[in-house]
Design an enzyme around this catalytic site. Structure first.
Site, PDB file in Angstrom:
ATOM      1  N   GLY A   5       0.827  -1.209   0.000  1.00  0.00           N
ATOM      2  CA  GLY A   5       0.000   0.000   0.000  1.00  0.00           C
ATOM      3  C   GLY A   5       0.858   1.254   0.000  1.00  0.00           C
ATOM      4  O   GLY A   5       2.083   1.196   0.180  1.00  0.00           O
ATOM      5  N   LEU A   6       0.198   2.376  -0.171  1.00  0.00           N
ATOM      6  CA  LEU A   6       0.897   3.670  -0.115  1.00  0.00           C
ATOM      7  C   LEU A   6       0.758   4.244   1.291  1.00  0.00           C
ATOM      8  O   LEU A   6      -0.362   4.418   1.785  1.00  0.00           O
ATOM      9  CB  LEU A   6       0.273   4.651  -1.118  1.00  0.00           C
ATOM     10  CG  LEU A   6       0.925   6.046  -1.127  1.00  0.00           C
ATOM     11  CD1 LEU A   6       2.294   6.006  -1.808  1.00  0.00           C
ATOM     12  CD2 LEU A   6       0.027   7.078  -1.815  1.00  0.00           C
ATOM     13  N   GLY A   7       1.880   4.553   1.919  1.00  0.00           N
ATOM     14  CA  GLY A   7       1.857   5.236   3.213  1.00  0.00           C
ATOM     15  C   GLY A   7       1.667   6.728   3.007  1.00  0.00           C
ATOM     16  O   GLY A   7       2.149   7.292   2.011  1.00  0.00           O
ATOM     17  N   ASP A  32      -2.923   3.828   3.021  1.00  0.00           N
ATOM     18  CA  ASP A  32      -2.920   3.851   4.491  1.00  0.00           C
ATOM     19  C   ASP A  32      -2.979   5.298   4.985  1.00  0.00           C
ATOM     20  O   ASP A  32      -2.121   6.114   4.635  1.00  0.00           O
ATOM     21  CB  ASP A  32      -1.652   3.179   5.019  1.00  0.00           C
ATOM     22  CG  ASP A  32      -1.670   3.122   6.537  1.00  0.00           C
ATOM     23  OD1 ASP A  32      -2.323   2.209   7.074  1.00  0.00           O
ATOM     24  OD2 ASP A  32      -1.069   4.009   7.177  1.00  0.00           O
ATOM     25  N   TYR A  37      -2.477  12.425  10.605  1.00  0.00           N
ATOM     26  CA  TYR A  37      -1.563  12.846   9.542  1.00  0.00           C
ATOM     27  C   TYR A  37      -1.968  14.206   8.969  1.00  0.00           C
ATOM     28  O   TYR A  37      -1.192  14.849   8.255  1.00  0.00           O
ATOM     29  CB  TYR A  37      -1.466  11.802   8.416  1.00  0.00           C
ATOM     30  CG  TYR A  37      -1.007  10.428   8.864  1.00  0.00           C
ATOM     31  CD1 TYR A  37      -0.352  10.233  10.082  1.00  0.00           C
ATOM     32  CD2 TYR A  37      -1.228   9.311   8.061  1.00  0.00           C
ATOM     33  CE1 TYR A  37       0.061   8.966  10.488  1.00  0.00           C
ATOM     34  CE2 TYR A  37      -0.817   8.042   8.464  1.00  0.00           C
ATOM     35  CZ  TYR A  37      -0.181   7.884   9.676  1.00  0.00           C
ATOM     36  OH  TYR A  37       0.219   6.617  10.071  1.00  0.00           O
ATOM     37  N   LYS A  66      -7.072   5.494  11.047  1.00  0.00           N
ATOM     38  CA  LYS A  66      -6.762   5.192  12.459  1.00  0.00           C
ATOM     39  C   LYS A  66      -7.393   6.184  13.412  1.00  0.00           C
ATOM     40  O   LYS A  66      -7.443   7.385  13.138  1.00  0.00           O
ATOM     41  CB  LYS A  66      -5.237   5.177  12.653  1.00  0.00           C
ATOM     42  CG  LYS A  66      -4.501   4.370  11.596  1.00  0.00           C
ATOM     43  CD  LYS A  66      -3.027   4.225  11.852  1.00  0.00           C
ATOM     44  CE  LYS A  66      -2.335   3.655  10.624  1.00  0.00           C
ATOM     45  NZ  LYS A  66      -2.022   4.666   9.594  1.00  0.00           N
ATOM     46  N   HIS A  99      -4.820   3.761  16.875  1.00  0.00           N
ATOM     47  CA  HIS A  99      -3.489   4.181  16.413  1.00  0.00           C
ATOM     48  C   HIS A  99      -2.386   3.823  17.412  1.00  0.00           C
ATOM     49  O   HIS A  99      -1.318   3.373  17.020  1.00  0.00           O
ATOM     50  CB  HIS A  99      -3.499   5.689  16.139  1.00  0.00           C
ATOM     51  CG  HIS A  99      -2.484   6.127  15.134  1.00  0.00           C
ATOM     52  ND1 HIS A  99      -2.698   7.162  14.255  1.00  0.00           N
ATOM     53  CD2 HIS A  99      -1.235   5.681  14.868  1.00  0.00           C
ATOM     54  CE1 HIS A  99      -1.629   7.315  13.499  1.00  0.00           C
ATOM     55  NE2 HIS A  99      -0.731   6.437  13.852  1.00  0.00           N
TER      56      HIS A  99
END
Ligand code: A2P
Length: 306
Positions: A5-7, A32, A37, A66, A99
């Site tokens: 996946g892409l973070g 993700d 973030y 999360k 998280h």
């Protein structure tokens, strides 16, 4: 779940839109995310624009997000998830994770003083998990799981849960292989996702130690990469896939986004995997020391169950 996946941790809002569009166009189907973030609005615009452009359908995608530490009370989980769904412009998530096994008061995001924290003795993780179970039962997320959980936190949840966690997302890379925790989870059908698989060199300075060893500069990783005409990042990503551990390298650079995706095709031999197994330093880049505060209820030792 697509294993690669892409973070999006550390991806600035102004960059992450293009990163997610480039990722979907390169073949990624797993993104993700997390509320903390600070970029879910931009991720959501990118995902929805890709769907509107006919590049993918919602069902093709796997979207993880999360729950932040300030919404651990049972009745705060569903509202927090609904906020994330609103920002992402989605009807449901594929996976929602707690998280951290760390709670703070609802009014704060990052604790500034010890009294901002709530001890797990006062707000047990099992209480938060009940809120997570309600989120799944209401169809807001297909699966629920945790992140940064040590064995002791998982055991506490498993004793009490009607829905067991489907995932534990933890820091995993050749310098932090966590074999015991990986085995514990895999034996219990708790899937794993590796965060910071490339060493998260773009962490803010206050999250960095002195003289940190670089994964991307490791001589063994570089030698294996050179022998296979691959990049060190690709070897690190392929190593995780060979452990049957999902992996979410972060990049906002279209070339590196493509490069990282191509790592799924890289075969590592038994001999190469054995050489990488020798690299374990039990070394965390994200060590959790930021939760430790004089007079506060959290310590690094308790966090990781040491
Ligand atoms: P960038 O976003 O400019 O590509 P992690 O996934 O462990 O958090 O690591 C993310 C860091 O690794 C970012 O600094 C990211 O920079 C960098 N990175 C991502 N992909 C690659 C790659 N293929 N080669 C080198 N560095 C990479």
């Amino acid at each position: 779940m697509p294993i690669l996946g892409l973070g999006t941790w550390k991806s600035a809002s102004e960059d992450v839109y293009d990163a997610v569009r480039a990722a979907i166009q390169s073949g990624y189907r797993h993104i993700d995310c997390a509320m903390i973030y600070g970029n879910e609005l931009a991720v959501g615009r990118a995902v929805n624009d890709a769907i509107a452009a006919g590049e993918v359908t919602r069902e093709d995608l796997w979207i993880t997000s999360k729950l932040w530490n300030n919404s651990h009370a049972e009745d705060q989980v569903v509202p927090a998830l609904k906020k994330t769904l609103g920002d992402l412009q989605l009807d449901y998530l594929d996976l929602y994770l707690i998280h951290w096994p760390v709670a703070v008061r609802h009014e704060v995001l990052g604790a500034q003083e010890a009294t901002d924290y709530i001890a797990l003795a006062d707000l047990p993780i099992t209480t938060t998990w009940r809120g997570m179970e309600q989120a799944q039962q209401q169809g807001l997320t297909r699966l629920i799981g945790v992140s940064n959980f040590a064995k002791l936190h998982l055991e506490e949840i498993l004793r009490d849960a009607s829905i067991p966690p489907a995932m534990n997302q933890i820091e995993l890379h050749p310098y932090l292989q966590q074999k015991e925790l990986v085995d514990y989870c895999q034996e219990r059908q708790i899937h794993l996702t590796a965060y910071s698989p490339l060493g998260s060199g773009d962490r803010p300075a206050n999250l960095k130690g002195e003289n940190e060893p670089s994964l991307l500069e490791n001589e063994t990783i570089k030698a294996i990469a050179a022998a296979k005409n691959a990049s060190p990042a690709q070897v690190l990503i392929a190593w995780s896939i060979h452990r049957n551990v999902s992996v979410i390298p972060k990049s906002t650079n279209p070339g590196r986004i493509r490069e990282n995706f191509a790592a799924a095709e890289l075969e590592l031999s038994t001999e190469e995997l054995e050489r990488i197994a020798q690299l374990d330093l039990h070394r965390r880049y994200v060590d959790g020391s930021f939760w430790e505060m004089d007079g506060g209820p959290y310590t690094v030792a308790a966090l990781w169950g040491a």
